[in-house]
Motif scaffolding. Structure first.
Motif, PDB file in Angstrom:
ATOM      1  N   TYR B  35      15.619  32.673  37.793  1.00 36.29           N
ATOM      2  CA  TYR B  35      14.674  33.653  37.263  1.00 36.29           C
ATOM      3  C   TYR B  35      14.507  33.400  35.766  1.00 36.29           C
ATOM      4  CZ  TYR B  35      15.562  36.509  41.480  1.00 36.29           C
ATOM      5  OH  TYR B  35      15.692  36.966  42.772  1.00 36.29           O
ATOM      6  N   GLN B  37      13.459  35.580  32.158  1.00 40.18           N
ATOM      7  CA  GLN B  37      13.261  36.921  31.601  1.00 40.18           C
ATOM      8  C   GLN B  37      12.879  36.812  30.133  1.00 40.18           C
ATOM      9  OE1 GLN B  37      16.735  39.462  31.443  1.00 40.18           O
ATOM     10  NE2 GLN B  37      15.498  41.314  31.652  1.00 40.18           N
ATOM     11  N   GLY B  40      11.891  42.490  26.852  1.00 40.00           N
ATOM     12  CA  GLY B  40      11.230  43.716  27.289  1.00 40.00           C
ATOM     13  C   GLY B  40      10.672  43.673  28.698  1.00 40.00           C
ATOM     14  N   GLN B  41      10.906  42.582  29.402  1.00 40.25           N
ATOM     15  CA  GLN B  41      10.401  42.433  30.760  1.00 40.25           C
ATOM     16  C   GLN B  41      11.552  42.320  31.744  1.00 40.25           C
ATOM     17  OE1 GLN B  41       6.948  42.475  31.326  1.00 40.25           O
ATOM     18  NE2 GLN B  41       6.912  42.950  29.144  1.00 40.25           N
ATOM     19  N   GLY B  42      11.266  42.582  33.010  1.00 38.38           N
ATOM     20  CA  GLY B  42      12.251  42.309  34.038  1.00 38.38           C
ATOM     21  C   GLY B  42      12.253  40.828  34.376  1.00 38.38           C
ATOM     22  N   PRO B  43      13.298  40.348  35.019  1.00 41.99           N
ATOM     23  CA  PRO B  43      13.334  38.934  35.416  1.00 41.99           C
ATOM     24  C   PRO B  43      12.188  38.603  36.368  1.00 41.99           C
ATOM     25  CG  PRO B  43      15.516  39.923  35.568  1.00 41.99           C
ATOM     26  CD  PRO B  43      14.557  41.047  35.338  1.00 41.99           C
ATOM     27  N   PHE B  45      10.846  35.671  39.177  1.00 40.98           N
ATOM     28  CA  PHE B  45      11.328  34.610  40.053  1.00 40.98           C
ATOM     29  C   PHE B  45      10.700  33.265  39.702  1.00 40.98           C
ATOM     30  CE2 PHE B  45      12.582  32.453  43.826  1.00 40.98           C
ATOM     31  CZ  PHE B  45      11.469  31.809  44.335  1.00 40.98           C
ATOM     32  N   MET B  89      15.219  34.015  28.464  1.00 42.74           N
ATOM     33  CA  MET B  89      16.542  33.955  29.093  1.00 42.74           C
ATOM     34  C   MET B  89      16.327  33.420  30.504  1.00 42.74           C
ATOM     35  SD  MET B  89      19.849  34.807  28.924  1.00 42.74           S
ATOM     36  CE  MET B  89      20.343  36.359  28.128  1.00 42.74           C
ATOM     37  N   LEU B  91      17.976  33.004  34.057  1.00 43.72           N
ATOM     38  CA  LEU B  91      19.037  33.618  34.838  1.00 43.72           C
ATOM     39  C   LEU B  91      19.174  32.925  36.183  1.00 43.72           C
ATOM     40  CD1 LEU B  91      18.028  37.287  34.096  1.00 43.72           C
ATOM     41  CD2 LEU B  91      20.168  36.247  33.354  1.00 43.72           C
ATOM     42  N   PHE B 107      24.312  37.844  39.680  1.00 39.49           N
ATOM     43  CA  PHE B 107      23.734  37.086  38.579  1.00 39.49           C
ATOM     44  C   PHE B 107      24.793  36.518  37.634  1.00 39.49           C
ATOM     45  CE2 PHE B 107      19.092  37.614  38.576  1.00 39.49           C
ATOM     46  CZ  PHE B 107      18.966  38.446  39.678  1.00 39.49           C
ATOM     47  N   PRO B 109      25.530  34.944  33.556  1.00 42.63           N
ATOM     48  CA  PRO B 109      25.301  35.502  32.220  1.00 42.63           C
ATOM     49  C   PRO B 109      24.006  35.040  31.578  1.00 42.63           C
ATOM     50  CG  PRO B 109      26.892  33.740  32.103  1.00 42.63           C
ATOM     51  CD  PRO B 109      26.606  33.956  33.570  1.00 42.63           C
ATOM     52  N   GLY B 110      23.372  34.026  32.151  1.00 42.40           N
ATOM     53  CA  GLY B 110      22.105  33.553  31.615  1.00 42.40           C
ATOM     54  C   GLY B 110      22.259  32.483  30.552  1.00 42.40           C
ATOM     55  N   ARG B 112      20.122  31.451  27.164  1.00 41.97           N
ATOM     56  CA  ARG B 112      19.022  31.847  26.280  1.00 41.97           C
ATOM     57  C   ARG B 112      18.453  30.602  25.607  1.00 41.97           C
ATOM     58  NH1 ARG B 112      16.524  35.917  24.701  1.00 41.97           N
ATOM     59  NH2 ARG B 112      18.008  37.404  25.562  1.00 41.97           N
TER      60      ARG B 112
END
Lengths: 111, 116
Positions: B35, B37, B40-43, B45, B89, B91, B107, B109-110, B112
């Motif tokens: 994903y 992200q 300010g947005q959701g992840p 796909f 980010m 994910l 999930f 930690p992502g 960045r």
């Protein structure tokens, strides 16, 4: 196409207050709905998963409900604490499609 | 630690460079998801694998993006000729998939990415 909306976008409450976060989805044919917590700059932590056949799930001070017919889920947090401050995301899973996320609710609990 | 791990955690690169991220899923999970992200947005796909097979790709995954999961274990996501708009980010998540009727995703930690 599934769309997920979360209201409010941000919420600030005093410590100890009970609160409700809202999540709505457009396609009621979901497989499950998952609530996540995200701290700034971090990954997602799964909080609760509700299967489509369930009405609610509880974990400690958290309770999540699901109403498929109305396309809504709520996350109830009891006796909020400063450590609950984070962004809360809900995501819907429909069949074999990937999770569709809302934009999240940014929660601040003030001591 | 038996959770999902991602490396590197942070990557700063110059526009036009190639970058590669790695994800190690929970060992018994046969599904692996990527994903993206933005602030300010959701992840959103990008793609997912069941074992080593890439089963679905989002239209967000331009031809500069490629993902692999050799032998159905770890996965890599490569971005070629990075652009500033790729800053986000990234994910990774894994799940038991068809082995579980819940299909709960866990999930990492992502990573960045910042493109200068």
């Amino acid at each position: 196409k599934q769309e997920v909306t979360q209201i409010p976008a941000a919420l600030s409450v005093p410590e100890g207050e009970n609160l409700v976060l809202n999540c709505s989805f457009t396609d009621s044919a979901i497989y499950n709905l998952q609530w996540f917590r995200q701290d700034p700059g971090k990954g997602l932590t799964s909080l609760l998963l509700i299967q489509s056949s369930q009405r609610e799930q509880t974990s400690g001070r958290l309770n999540a409900s699901l109403d498929k017919s109305s396309g809504r889920s709520t996350l109830y947090i009891a006796a909020s604490q400063p450590g609950d401050s984070a962004t809360y995301l809900c995501a819907a899973l429909s069949g074999n499609t990937p999770l569709v996320f809302g934009k999240g609710t940014r929660l601040s609990v003030i001591a | 630690d038996t959770g999902v791990s991602q490396n590197p955690r942070h990557k700063i690169t110059k526009r036009g460079q190639n970058v590669t991220f790695r994800c190690d899923p929970i060992s018994e999970h046969n599904r692996l998801y990527w994903y993206r992200q933005t602030l300010g947005q959701g992840p959103e796909f990008l793609t997912y694998f069941q074992n080593e097979a890439q089963l679905e790709k989002s239209r967000l995954l331009s031809d500069r993006f490629s993902a692999e999961r050799p032998k159905g274990s770890f996965s890599t996501l490569e971005i070629q000729r990075t652009e500033q708009g790729d800053s986000a980010m990234y994910l990774c998540a894994s799940s038991l998939g068809s082995l579980s009727r819940y299909n709960e995703q866990f999930f990492g930690p992502g990573t960045r990415l910042t493109v200068l």
